[in-house]
Design a protein around this motif. Structure first.
Motif, PDB file in Angstrom:
ATOM      1  N   UNK A  76       0.825  -1.209   0.000  1.00 30.12           N
ATOM      2  CA  UNK A  76       0.000   0.000   0.000  1.00 30.12           C
ATOM      3  C   UNK A  76       0.858   1.259   0.000  1.00 30.12           C
ATOM      4  N   UNK A  77       1.967   1.243   0.756  1.00 25.86           N
ATOM      5  CA  UNK A  77       2.880   2.388   0.764  1.00 25.86           C
ATOM      6  C   UNK A  77       3.444   2.653  -0.628  1.00 25.86           C
ATOM      7  N   UNK A  78       3.892   1.602  -1.301  1.00 25.21           N
ATOM      8  CA  UNK A  78       4.416   1.757  -2.656  1.00 25.21           C
ATOM      9  C   UNK A  78       3.384   2.395  -3.566  1.00 25.21           C
ATOM     10  N   UNK A  79       2.184   1.855  -3.523  1.00 25.68           N
ATOM     11  CA  UNK A  79       1.130   2.317  -4.424  1.00 25.68           C
ATOM     12  C   UNK A  79       0.722   3.749  -4.102  1.00 25.68           C
ATOM     13  N   UNK A  80       0.554   4.070  -2.811  1.00 22.35           N
ATOM     14  CA  UNK A  80       0.125   5.420  -2.433  1.00 22.35           C
ATOM     15  C   UNK A  80       1.142   6.476  -2.868  1.00 22.35           C
ATOM     16  N   UNK A  81       2.426   6.208  -2.634  1.00 20.21           N
ATOM     17  CA  UNK A  81       3.451   7.184  -3.025  1.00 20.21           C
ATOM     18  C   UNK A  81       3.540   7.301  -4.554  1.00 20.21           C
ATOM     19  N   UNK A  82       3.406   6.178  -5.254  1.00 20.73           N
ATOM     20  CA  UNK A  82       3.450   6.231  -6.720  1.00 20.73           C
ATOM     21  C   UNK A  82       2.262   7.007  -7.275  1.00 20.73           C
ATOM     22  N   UNK A  83       1.097   6.831  -6.647  1.00 26.80           N
ATOM     23  CA  UNK A  83      -0.092   7.558  -7.106  1.00 26.80           C
ATOM     24  C   UNK A  83       0.049   9.057  -6.912  1.00 26.80           C
ATOM     25  N   UNK A  84       0.896   9.464  -5.984  1.00 19.84           N
ATOM     26  CA  UNK A  84       1.119  10.897  -5.765  1.00 19.84           C
ATOM     27  C   UNK A  84       2.099  11.476  -6.784  1.00 19.84           C
ATOM     28  N   UNK A  85       2.615  10.617  -7.668  1.00 14.59           N
ATOM     29  CA  UNK A  85       3.523  11.074  -8.711  1.00 14.59           C
ATOM     30  C   UNK A  85       4.978  10.765  -8.466  1.00 14.59           C
ATOM     31  N   UNK A  86       5.283  10.011  -7.393  1.00 17.11           N
ATOM     32  CA  UNK A  86       6.669   9.739  -7.036  1.00 17.11           C
ATOM     33  C   UNK A  86       7.230   8.537  -7.791  1.00 17.11           C
ATOM     34  N   UNK A  87       8.545   8.581  -7.987  1.00 19.28           N
ATOM     35  CA  UNK A  87       9.268   7.376  -8.398  1.00 19.28           C
ATOM     36  C   UNK A  87       9.659   6.651  -7.122  1.00 19.28           C
ATOM     37  N   UNK A 114      -0.168   0.676 -11.551  1.00 20.16           N
ATOM     38  CA  UNK A 114       1.086   1.405 -11.379  1.00 20.16           C
ATOM     39  C   UNK A 114       2.177   0.753 -12.229  1.00 20.16           C
ATOM     40  N   UNK A 115       2.861   1.504 -13.095  1.00 26.73           N
ATOM     41  CA  UNK A 115       3.967   0.921 -13.862  1.00 26.73           C
ATOM     42  C   UNK A 115       5.065   0.427 -12.913  1.00 26.73           C
ATOM     43  N   UNK A 116       5.564  -0.769 -13.153  1.00 27.11           N
ATOM     44  CA  UNK A 116       6.565  -1.349 -12.262  1.00 27.11           C
ATOM     45  C   UNK A 116       7.649  -2.037 -13.084  1.00 27.11           C
ATOM     46  N   UNK A 117       8.888  -1.847 -12.652  1.00 24.18           N
ATOM     47  CA  UNK A 117      10.052  -2.457 -13.291  1.00 24.18           C
ATOM     48  C   UNK A 117      10.842  -3.217 -12.224  1.00 24.18           C
ATOM     49  N   UNK A 118      11.425  -4.339 -12.623  1.00 24.76           N
ATOM     50  CA  UNK A 118      12.246  -5.120 -11.697  1.00 24.76           C
ATOM     51  C   UNK A 118      13.691  -5.123 -12.191  1.00 24.76           C
ATOM     52  N   UNK A 119      14.602  -4.691 -11.314  1.00 21.99           N
ATOM     53  CA  UNK A 119      16.031  -4.751 -11.616  1.00 21.99           C
ATOM     54  C   UNK A 119      16.649  -5.850 -10.746  1.00 21.99           C
ATOM     55  N   UNK A 120      17.106  -6.897 -11.392  1.00 19.36           N
ATOM     56  CA  UNK A 120      17.630  -8.050 -10.664  1.00 19.36           C
ATOM     57  C   UNK A 120      18.834  -7.670  -9.817  1.00 19.36           C
ATOM     58  N   UNK A 121      19.031  -8.417  -8.739  1.00 18.66           N
ATOM     59  CA  UNK A 121      20.186  -8.217  -7.882  1.00 18.66           C
ATOM     60  C   UNK A 121      20.971  -9.501  -7.727  1.00 18.66           C
ATOM     61  N   UNK A 122      22.126  -9.422  -7.107  1.00 18.42           N
ATOM     62  CA  UNK A 122      22.953 -10.600  -6.854  1.00 18.42           C
ATOM     63  C   UNK A 122      22.388 -11.308  -5.636  1.00 18.42           C
ATOM     64  N   UNK A 123      21.862 -12.506  -5.813  1.00 16.02           N
ATOM     65  CA  UNK A 123      21.257 -13.219  -4.704  1.00 16.02           C
ATOM     66  C   UNK A 123      22.304 -13.702  -3.706  1.00 16.02           C
ATOM     67  N   UNK A 124      21.955 -13.641  -2.429  1.00 15.04           N
ATOM     68  CA  UNK A 124      22.860 -14.127  -1.388  1.00 15.04           C
ATOM     69  C   UNK A 124      23.090 -15.625  -1.501  1.00 15.04           C
ATOM     70  N   UNK A 125      22.201 -16.331  -2.198  1.00 11.39           N
ATOM     71  CA  UNK A 125      22.374 -17.765  -2.380  1.00 11.39           C
ATOM     72  C   UNK A 125      23.664 -18.091  -3.120  1.00 11.39           C
ATOM     73  N   UNK A 126      24.128 -17.177  -3.944  1.00  7.82           N
ATOM     74  CA  UNK A 126      25.377 -17.366  -4.687  1.00  7.82           C
ATOM     75  C   UNK A 126      26.509 -16.546  -4.082  1.00  7.82           C
ATOM     76  N   UNK A 127      26.207 -15.291  -3.738  1.00  9.56           N
ATOM     77  CA  UNK A 127      27.270 -14.373  -3.313  1.00  9.56           C
ATOM     78  C   UNK A 127      27.847 -14.726  -1.950  1.00  9.56           C
ATOM     79  N   UNK A 128      27.007 -15.170  -1.005  1.00  6.87           N
ATOM     80  CA  UNK A 128      27.505 -15.447   0.340  1.00  6.87           C
ATOM     81  C   UNK A 128      28.391 -16.691   0.375  1.00  6.87           C
ATOM     82  N   UNK A 129      28.007 -17.810  -0.260  1.00  9.25           N
ATOM     83  CA  UNK A 129      28.959 -18.925  -0.329  1.00  9.25           C
ATOM     84  C   UNK A 129      30.282 -18.516  -0.982  1.00  9.25           C
ATOM     85  N   UNK A 130      30.217 -17.703  -2.018  1.00 13.86           N
ATOM     86  CA  UNK A 130      31.453 -17.257  -2.674  1.00 13.86           C
ATOM     87  C   UNK A 130      32.327 -16.463  -1.715  1.00 13.86           C
TER      88      UNK A 130
END
Length: 261
Positions: A76-87, A114-130
């Motif tokens: 709800x926080x994401x949606x409310x702030x986006x509806x106010x015009x925020x990125x 609400x338009x939404x984009x996903x930017x992948x990240x480095x998962x801890x499943x790989x990075x932490x063992x490394x």
């Protein structure tokens, strides 16, 4: 809100395991462009005053047994702030789509228009063992790995399939269910001498690795005072722990010598 970007939108950013060096270029750019940042406790939030100057920073992090803002409340926080015009940037630890509830947040945004984009990240499943010097695959040792959630005990069917698959098992959020996990794996035929590594607070100055075999890991974890957040790695690749964490290699050799006595 300033609405400086016109129509509101949401970007889900995978912040990686907490190290700035493991954040993606796209994630850094999104944070620089943000009006509002909702961040988790495992995300690299200490960097936000520099990465998101001028943005409203909101801590929505959950801790074990303490959820000041529910998942629905976060959406709800994401949606409310986006509806106010925020990125709005939703900064999450690891990758949003690897046991991160990113799918739920995307669906909530889409349902709200609400338009939404996903930017992948480095998962801890790989990075932490490394970070502990453990490769998840290695020729002649393991040609596959499986990532599972340890938040709740696994079912007998899941345990049986895990043992049958072989390869490396990576468990996220598995400290509290460790006794049930190892008992279940043994019950379904996993060899008693298979090594397990528990890597706490990976990619931080407080990183610590505890290693034993499957029959001794519960006692070893209790003795070491293991706590969350931690990543569990189960499989023969643990024996390959090297330069990333000399302490892990030393502990493994000591555990093996004690087993032989």
């Amino acid at each position: 809100m300033s609405g400086r970007h016109g129509a509101g939108r949401v970007t889900l950013v995978g912040g990686g395991p907490g190290s700035e060096e493991l954040m993606t270029v796209g994630g850094v750019r999104a944070l620089a462009d943000a009006d509002v940042v909702l961040y988790d406790r495992l995300a690299p939030h200490t960097l936000l005053p520099r990465l998101s100057p001028g943005a409203l920073l909101i801590d929505v992090g959950k801790k074990p047994g303490h959820h000041p803002i529910s998942q629905h409340g976060i959406e709800l926080l994401m949606i409310d702030h986006a509806r106010s015009g925020a990125h709005v940037v939703r900064l999450k630890g690891g990758d949003p789509y690897v046991l991160g509830r990113g799918g739920e947040e995307v669906l909530a945004c889409r349902a709200a228009g609400i338009p939404v984009t996903v930017l992948s990240g480095v998962t801890s499943a790989i990075a932490v063992p490394a970070a502990a010097g453990i490769p998840l695959t290695h020729r002649g040792v393991s040609h596959m790995f499986t990532v599972v959630s340890g938040h709740d005990p696994l079912s007998d069917d899941e345990l049986r399939h895990l043992v049958g698959l072989g390869g490396t098992i990576v468990v996220l959020m598995g400290v509290s269910t460790l006794p049930q996990l190892v008992a279940g794996l043994r019950r379904h035929g996993m060899t008693a001498t298979i090594p397990i590594a528990i890597i706490e607070r990976g990619h931080s100055d407080e990183q610590k690795t505890t290693i034993s075999d499957i029959d001794g890991i519960v006692d070893a974890a209790a003795l070491a005072g293991v706590g969350a957040p931690a990543v569990l790695v189960i499989g023969e690749v643990v024996r390959l722990a090297h330069d990333g964490n000399d302490e892990a290699d030393r502990i493994l050799r000591r555990a093996e010598s004690l087993t032989e006595i």
